[in-house]
Write a protein that holds these residues in place. Structure first.
Motif, PDB file in Angstrom:
ATOM      1  N   CYS A   5      -0.565   2.133 -46.067  1.00  0.00           N
ATOM      2  CA  CYS A   5      -0.321   0.697 -46.272  1.00  0.00           C
ATOM      3  C   CYS A   5      -1.448  -0.262 -45.630  1.00  0.00           C
ATOM      4  N   LYS A   6      -1.876  -1.063 -46.395  1.00  0.00           N
ATOM      5  CA  LYS A   6      -2.907  -2.124 -46.059  1.00  0.00           C
ATOM      6  C   LYS A   6      -2.582  -3.303 -46.463  1.00  0.00           C
ATOM      7  N   THR A   7      -2.864  -4.425 -45.267  1.00  0.00           N
ATOM      8  CA  THR A   7      -2.319  -5.770 -45.389  1.00  0.00           C
ATOM      9  C   THR A   7      -3.480  -6.766 -45.201  1.00  0.00           C
ATOM     10  N   LEU A   8      -3.366  -7.788 -46.144  1.00  0.00           N
ATOM     11  CA  LEU A   8      -4.440  -8.851 -45.996  1.00  0.00           C
ATOM     12  C   LEU A   8      -3.727 -10.093 -45.714  1.00  0.00           C
ATOM     13  N   VAL A   9      -3.689 -10.818 -44.665  1.00  0.00           N
ATOM     14  CA  VAL A   9      -3.005 -12.271 -44.458  1.00  0.00           C
ATOM     15  C   VAL A   9      -4.091 -13.284 -44.914  1.00  0.00           C
ATOM     16  N   ARG A  10      -3.631 -14.185 -45.936  1.00  0.00           N
ATOM     17  CA  ARG A  10      -4.486 -15.367 -46.241  1.00  0.00           C
ATOM     18  C   ARG A  10      -3.715 -16.677 -46.172  1.00  0.00           C
ATOM     19  N   PRO A  11      -4.028 -17.357 -44.956  1.00  0.00           N
ATOM     20  CA  PRO A  11      -3.499 -18.751 -45.024  1.00  0.00           C
ATOM     21  C   PRO A  11      -4.298 -19.489 -45.975  1.00  0.00           C
ATOM     22  N   ALA A  12      -3.554 -20.425 -46.497  1.00  0.00           N
ATOM     23  CA  ALA A  12      -4.285 -21.177 -47.692  1.00  0.00           C
ATOM     24  C   ALA A  12      -4.776 -22.290 -47.193  1.00  0.00           C
ATOM     25  N   ALA A  13      -5.666 -22.775 -47.680  1.00  0.00           N
ATOM     26  CA  ALA A  13      -6.326 -24.221 -47.235  1.00  0.00           C
ATOM     27  C   ALA A  13      -5.388 -25.315 -47.583  1.00  0.00           C
ATOM     28  N   ARG A  14      -4.563 -25.323 -48.549  1.00  0.00           N
ATOM     29  CA  ARG A  14      -3.696 -26.172 -49.067  1.00  0.00           C
ATOM     30  C   ARG A  14      -2.539 -25.658 -49.869  1.00  0.00           C
ATOM     31  N   HIS A  15      -1.535 -26.461 -49.936  1.00  0.00           N
ATOM     32  CA  HIS A  15      -0.352 -25.873 -50.808  1.00  0.00           C
ATOM     33  C   HIS A  15       0.122 -27.321 -51.414  1.00  0.00           C
ATOM     34  N   LEU A  16       1.096 -26.886 -52.464  1.00  0.00           N
ATOM     35  CA  LEU A  16       1.514 -27.936 -53.181  1.00  0.00           C
ATOM     36  C   LEU A  16       2.968 -27.351 -53.904  1.00  0.00           C
ATOM     37  N   VAL A  17       4.121 -28.045 -53.723  1.00  0.00           N
ATOM     38  CA  VAL A  17       5.191 -27.700 -54.092  1.00  0.00           C
ATOM     39  C   VAL A  17       5.762 -28.822 -55.056  1.00  0.00           C
ATOM     40  N   GLY A  18       6.187 -28.432 -56.200  1.00  0.00           N
ATOM     41  CA  GLY A  18       6.574 -29.490 -57.278  1.00  0.00           C
ATOM     42  C   GLY A  18       5.654 -30.571 -57.472  1.00  0.00           C
ATOM     43  N   ASP A  19       6.030 -31.853 -57.272  1.00  0.00           N
ATOM     44  CA  ASP A  19       5.358 -32.930 -57.365  1.00  0.00           C
ATOM     45  C   ASP A  19       4.616 -33.464 -55.981  1.00  0.00           C
ATOM     46  N   GLY A  20       4.716 -32.593 -55.212  1.00  0.00           N
ATOM     47  CA  GLY A  20       4.232 -33.034 -53.737  1.00  0.00           C
ATOM     48  C   GLY A  20       4.948 -33.719 -52.915  1.00  0.00           C
ATOM     49  N   ALA A  21       6.442 -34.159 -53.192  1.00  0.00           N
ATOM     50  CA  ALA A  21       7.086 -34.813 -52.348  1.00  0.00           C
ATOM     51  C   ALA A  21       7.581 -33.773 -51.189  1.00  0.00           C
ATOM     52  N   SER A  22       7.912 -32.746 -51.625  1.00  0.00           N
ATOM     53  CA  SER A  22       8.406 -31.469 -50.667  1.00  0.00           C
ATOM     54  C   SER A  22       7.401 -31.209 -49.576  1.00  0.00           C
ATOM     55  N   THR A  23       7.698 -31.178 -48.331  1.00  0.00           N
ATOM     56  CA  THR A  23       6.890 -30.711 -47.287  1.00  0.00           C
ATOM     57  C   THR A  23       7.255 -29.193 -46.893  1.00  0.00           C
ATOM     58  N   ASP A  24       7.970 -28.507 -47.643  1.00  0.00           N
ATOM     59  CA  ASP A  24       8.401 -27.239 -47.337  1.00  0.00           C
ATOM     60  C   ASP A  24       7.430 -26.485 -47.436  1.00  0.00           C
ATOM     61  N   ALA A  25       7.270 -25.186 -46.697  1.00  0.00           N
ATOM     62  CA  ALA A  25       6.191 -24.352 -46.609  1.00  0.00           C
ATOM     63  C   ALA A  25       6.095 -23.458 -47.765  1.00  0.00           C
ATOM     64  N   VAL A  26       5.320 -22.581 -48.122  1.00  0.00           N
ATOM     65  CA  VAL A  26       5.339 -21.362 -49.158  1.00  0.00           C
ATOM     66  C   VAL A  26       4.716 -20.230 -48.667  1.00  0.00           C
ATOM     67  N   VAL A  27       5.466 -19.265 -48.942  1.00  0.00           N
ATOM     68  CA  VAL A  27       4.894 -17.833 -48.547  1.00  0.00           C
ATOM     69  C   VAL A  27       5.221 -16.926 -49.765  1.00  0.00           C
ATOM     70  N   MET A  28       3.968 -16.325 -50.042  1.00  0.00           N
ATOM     71  CA  MET A  28       3.833 -15.530 -51.274  1.00  0.00           C
ATOM     72  C   MET A  28       3.601 -14.098 -50.778  1.00  0.00           C
ATOM     73  N   VAL A  29       4.466 -13.252 -51.208  1.00  0.00           N
ATOM     74  CA  VAL A  29       3.992 -11.819 -50.696  1.00  0.00           C
ATOM     75  C   VAL A  29       3.921 -11.028 -51.987  1.00  0.00           C
ATOM     76  N   GLU A  30       2.796 -10.126 -52.168  1.00  0.00           N
ATOM     77  CA  GLU A  30       2.545  -9.112 -53.278  1.00  0.00           C
ATOM     78  C   GLU A  30       2.501  -7.884 -52.746  1.00  0.00           C
ATOM     79  N   ILE A  31       3.221  -6.846 -53.201  1.00  0.00           N
ATOM     80  CA  ILE A  31       2.851  -5.465 -52.604  1.00  0.00           C
ATOM     81  C   ILE A  31       2.577  -4.909 -54.087  1.00  0.00           C
ATOM     82  N   LYS A  32       1.365  -4.365 -53.884  1.00  0.00           N
ATOM     83  CA  LYS A  32       1.107  -3.383 -55.076  1.00  0.00           C
ATOM     84  C   LYS A  32       0.894  -2.033 -54.724  1.00  0.00           C
TER      85      LYS A  32
END
Length: 116
Positions: A38-65
């Protein structure tokens, strides 16, 4: 293999390495893979956007190959367990995406390079 990519919103504070270690532990329980592979890379994003930008919710995306050949049921079980694990680590409102994808055995190459 497996390769785990964790992308998350800037400023989202959670024990991402603790989460990654637990993901590494559960992968061999669900699919035929060794913990040491198992090998993991963690990549904090510089920016994020949800929908029209009104939401301040965080985003976490995990991909396992993983290498191709695991059943859809096993991949789905891994997705469900990682999602449940993520719920325990992220304590703020967030959108999660967890996906298990397959690597083509004929075209995937991994090299354990010893350096110069």
């Amino acid at each position: 293999m497996p390769q785990i990519l964790i992308d998350h919103s800037p400023g989202l504070e959670f024990d991402v390495l603790g989460f990654a270690k637990e993901v590494h532990q559960l992968i061999p329980e669900v699919i035929d893979a060794r913990l040491d592979d198992c090998k993991t890379l963690v990549r904090p994003a510089a920016r994020h956007l949800v929908g029209d930008g009104a939401s301040t919710d965080a985003v976490v995306m995990v991909e396992i190959k993983v290498l191709a050949g695991r059943s859809a049921g096993a991949r789905g079980a891994l997705t469900a367990r990682v999602t449940d694990l993520l719920r325990g680590y992220v304590r703020v409102p967030a959108a999660f995406c967890v996906e298990v994808t397959e690597l083509d055995r004929e075209t995937y190459v991994f090299v354990d390079h010893p350096g110069q």
